[in-house]
Design an enzyme around this catalytic site. Structure first.
Site, short mmCIF file in Angstrom:
data_model
loop_
_atom_site.label_atom_id
_atom_site.label_comp_id
_atom_site.label_asym_id
_atom_site.label_seq_id
_atom_site.Cartn_x
_atom_site.Cartn_y
_atom_site.Cartn_z
N HIS A 199 0.82 -1.21 0.00
CA HIS A 199 0.00 0.00 0.00
C HIS A 199 0.85 1.26 0.00
CE1 HIS A 199 -4.06 -1.86 1.31
NE2 HIS A 199 -3.94 -1.75 0.00
N ARG A 306 -11.80 -9.35 -10.05
CA ARG A 306 -11.52 -10.58 -9.30
C ARG A 306 -12.17 -10.47 -7.92
NH1 ARG A 306 -6.22 -9.99 -12.19
NH2 ARG A 306 -5.70 -11.98 -13.15
N ARG A 342 -16.07 -11.60 -11.90
CA ARG A 342 -15.83 -13.04 -11.91
C ARG A 342 -16.24 -13.61 -10.56
NH1 ARG A 342 -9.86 -15.21 -12.74
NH2 ARG A 342 -9.62 -14.49 -10.61
N GLU A 440 -9.87 -21.30 -19.55
CA GLU A 440 -8.53 -21.29 -18.97
C GLU A 440 -8.03 -22.70 -18.66
OE1 GLU A 440 -8.46 -19.03 -15.30
OE2 GLU A 440 -10.40 -19.78 -14.66
N ASN A 463 -3.34 -16.86 -18.27
CA ASN A 463 -2.40 -17.17 -17.18
C ASN A 463 -2.54 -18.65 -16.80
OD1 ASN A 463 -2.21 -14.44 -17.30
ND2 ASN A 463 -3.28 -14.05 -15.39
N ASP A 464 -3.79 -19.09 -16.65
CA ASP A 464 -3.99 -20.49 -16.31
C ASP A 464 -3.96 -21.38 -17.55
OD1 ASP A 464 -4.20 -20.87 -13.50
OD2 ASP A 464 -5.98 -19.59 -13.56
N ARG A 474 2.47 -21.78 -12.84
CA ARG A 474 2.68 -20.36 -13.11
C ARG A 474 3.46 -19.67 -11.99
NH1 ARG A 474 -3.55 -18.12 -12.80
NH2 ARG A 474 -2.72 -16.11 -12.13
N CYS A 511 -8.53 -12.01 -20.92
CA CYS A 511 -8.22 -11.24 -19.71
C CYS A 511 -6.95 -11.71 -19.02
CB CYS A 511 -9.39 -11.26 -18.74
SG CYS A 511 -9.80 -12.91 -18.16
C1 PEP Z 1 -6.07 -16.15 -16.00
O1 PEP Z 1 -5.97 -17.29 -15.54
O2 PEP Z 1 -5.55 -15.81 -17.08
C2 PEP Z 1 -6.81 -15.11 -15.26
C3 PEP Z 1 -7.06 -13.95 -15.82
O3 PEP Z 1 -7.20 -15.36 -14.00
P1 PEP Z 1 -6.24 -15.41 -12.71
O4 PEP Z 1 -4.93 -14.80 -13.10
O5 PEP Z 1 -6.96 -14.67 -11.65
O6 PEP Z 1 -6.14 -16.88 -12.45
MG MG Z 2 -7.21 -18.00 -13.95
#
Ligand code: PEP
Ligand code: MG
Length: 555
Positions: A199, A306, A342, A440, A463-464, A474, A511
């Site tokens: 912060h 999120r 989400r 994902e 990402n996933d 990851r 995303c």
């Molecule tokens: C993803 O998995 O790409 C995603 C956007 O969700 P998170 O990073 O919260 O798992």
């Molecule tokens: Mg994800």
């Protein structure tokens, strides 16, 4: 040791942008002695009132700093102060400290220190940067109360009395320290501890101070009065640079100011290719504190909110009403722009949230493949329904969409839709928000045609998707080299998802982090993505890049 004129340099986390060239001053910060004493029973009341007075004095500190922020463009420092002030007044912390003073007959300093350490230790097991940073929040609150109890401040902060910019180096800086440094004319700071999600950094960005964190060992390496360059873009510091290096960095700083000015010109523009093809650029958000700043970045909506982070700002599980109030504030702040919430994605790499949600620790040997996302929600239907009801109620305040995480089977989406419809019937809401699936998991790509038939939209979470497709965790540094966006397995999966979405006539977004990488913008636009959602700071650079591209659809 005096570092005299030997060049010393190091790397650190680039937390708040800008380049500062000036002199350095160190502050001796960190631990101060905490008296730990057993007390007589008749002193308990006195210690309790000392504690209460220290909390009241700490609150007054926040109020004083708050006053100095009135009129500042960015609202974020104010929000951080307010959230830390709320933590100070947390009834649970006070109850535990008071109980500890009374039941163990110990002085207020000891009771506060012990409670803060207990709370902070919970965060040590967490493999999540954001949540780890919340540990420093609670430590900062503890330091403030203890400084009033003991009469010691954890850092004696300097003021800049010269024309030349001053950079302050210390072990750690609280948000209030940052504000005090700013008011005392300090241009930047560098700390040994902390990282980009703290912060203190949000405050530094809000007031425009350059900052580096995690500069391990800098306090041993530099001396007061050394010349210093800190580069908040590249995460670099140099003590005693040569005159030629200073000239080079001055030119760099000048260039950055020009780039920043240039980017601002894109804040008010729609996102289009040079030949007019629209590609909506949306924001990924997780905290209310980001909302005021979000509009300044010229976002065209929120592509991913999120919601699981709601758990990290309260000790209890959020009630339906807490969910509702939160979502309503987001909708109002977005002033009519679409917002995609989400459903809580708990589990996987978020073990603390899992514990808070389920009441027990993660026992799965491989949590990333265990009960996470929609799987966990379907095991806790009561809580999912509370969230769905809150989202339905908030949907009357604008264009709200609901996104389902970690979908791997059609039945999961069918069940969410069934429950959404039931909740809507109970609430008398006839217009259902759009319901979409995160793509994902590789299985979701393979069944994208069937999923598209029961979804209103798709959003690809790269990402996933990358982690599960390439079997590379990851969060595991050791396999980071395998977590490769250029792997040939990825592109066909994206194409297959886009084809399935458009065949069913539904929009598709991305995303995951890949959406923020300008090297991918042209490919994603030509593949047929309708929108890209990314961290706020990426929006303007991607919009600028998009404006230089030509739309050449793939088929
Ligand atoms: C993803 O998995 O790409 C995603 C956007 O969700 P998170 O990073 O919260 O798992
Ligand atoms: Mg994800």
């Amino acid at each position: 040791m005096n570092s005299s004129d030997v060049l010393i340099q190091g790397r650190a986390a680039a937390c708040s942008p800008g380049i500062v060239i000036g002199k350095i001053q160190k502050v001796s910060s960190g631990e101060f002695p905490i008296p730990e004493r057993h007390i007589e029973a008749e002193r308990v009341a006195t210690e309790i009132s000392r504690f209460e007075q220290a909390v009241a004095d700490s609150v007054a500190d926040f109020d004083r700093e708050r006053h100095h922020l009135i009129g500042l463009d960015s609202q974020e420092p104010l929000h951080i102060l307010d959230s830390q002030r709320l933590m100070l007044l947390d009834a649970d912390l006070a109850r535990k400290v008071i109980h500890s003073i009374g039941s163990e007959c110990i002085n207020a300093e000891w009771a506060v220190h012990r409670q803060i350490q207990d709370i902070a230790s919970v965060f040590d097991r967490i493999n999540d940067d954001y949540l780890r940073a919340r540990k420093s929040d609670i430590q900062h609150i503890g330091q403030r109360i203890l400084s009033h109890l003991t009469g010691f401040d954890h850092a004696v902060l300097p003021a800049n009395t010269n024309e030349e910019p001053l950079v302050v180096a210390g072990e750690d800086f609280t948000p209030i320290d940052v504000l005090r440094l700013w008011r005392r004319g300090v241009a930047g700071f560098i700390s040994e501890k902390g990282g980009p999600s703290s912060h203190s950094i949000i405050v530094a960005r809000g007031v425009g101070m350059t900052a580096l964190m995690g500069a391990d060992g800098i306090l041993r390496q530099v001396s007061d009065g050394d010349r210093i360059i800190i580069d908040g873009e590249q995460g670099l510091w140099l003590a005693n640079p040569s005159p030629a290096t200073e000239v080079e960095f001055r030119a760099l700083a000048h260039g950055m100011q020009n780039i920043e000015r240039d980017l601002q010109a894109y804040a008010g523009l729609a996102s289009r290719s040079s030949d007019g093809h629209p590609l909506r650029l949306m924001a990924n958000l997780e905290l209310e504190e980001e909302l005021p700043q979000a509009r300044e970045h010229g976002i065209e909506g929120v592509g991913l909110y999120r919601t699981e982070f709601l758990l990290s700002v309260s000790e209890k599980l959020p009630s339906e009403d807490m969910h509702y109030q939160h979502y309503t504030r987001v909708m109002h702040a977005m002033q009519g722009l679409p917002v995609t919430f989400r459903l809580m994605d708990i589990g996987g790499e978020k073990p603390l949230l899992f514990e808070q949600f389920t009441g027990h620790r993660v026992v799965a040997t491989n949590p990333a493949l265990g009960l996470r996302g929609i799987r966990l929600l379907l095991h806790n239907e009561g809580m999912m329904q509370e969230q769905l009801r809150a989202l339905l109620r908030a949907s009357v305040h604008g264009e709200l969409q609901i996104l389902v995480p970690m979908v791997s089977r059609v039945e999961e989406m069918q069940e969410v839709r069934r429950q959404l419809t039931t909740c809507a019937d109970e609430l008398g809401i006839t217009k259902l928000p759009a319901l979409g699936a995160m793509i994902e998991v590789p299985a979701a790509v393979m069944i994208a045609d069937s999923l598209a038939e029961i979804c209103d939209f798709f959003s690809i979470g790269t990402n996933d998707l990358i982690q599960y497709t390439l079997a590379a965790d990851r969060a595991d540094e050791e396999v980071a080299y395998l977590y490769d966006t250029a792997h040939p397995a990825l592109e066909p999966m994206l194409r297959q998802s886009v084809r399935a979405a458009h065949k069913a006539g539904i929009p598709i977004a991305m995303c995951g982090e890949l959406a923020a990488d300008p090297k991918w913008t042209e490919l994603l636009m030509n593949m047929g993505f309708d929108s890209l959602s990314m961290g706020l700071h990426h929006i303007l650079p991607v919009r600028k890049h998009l404006a230089s591209l030509n739309y050449r659809p793939d088929n």
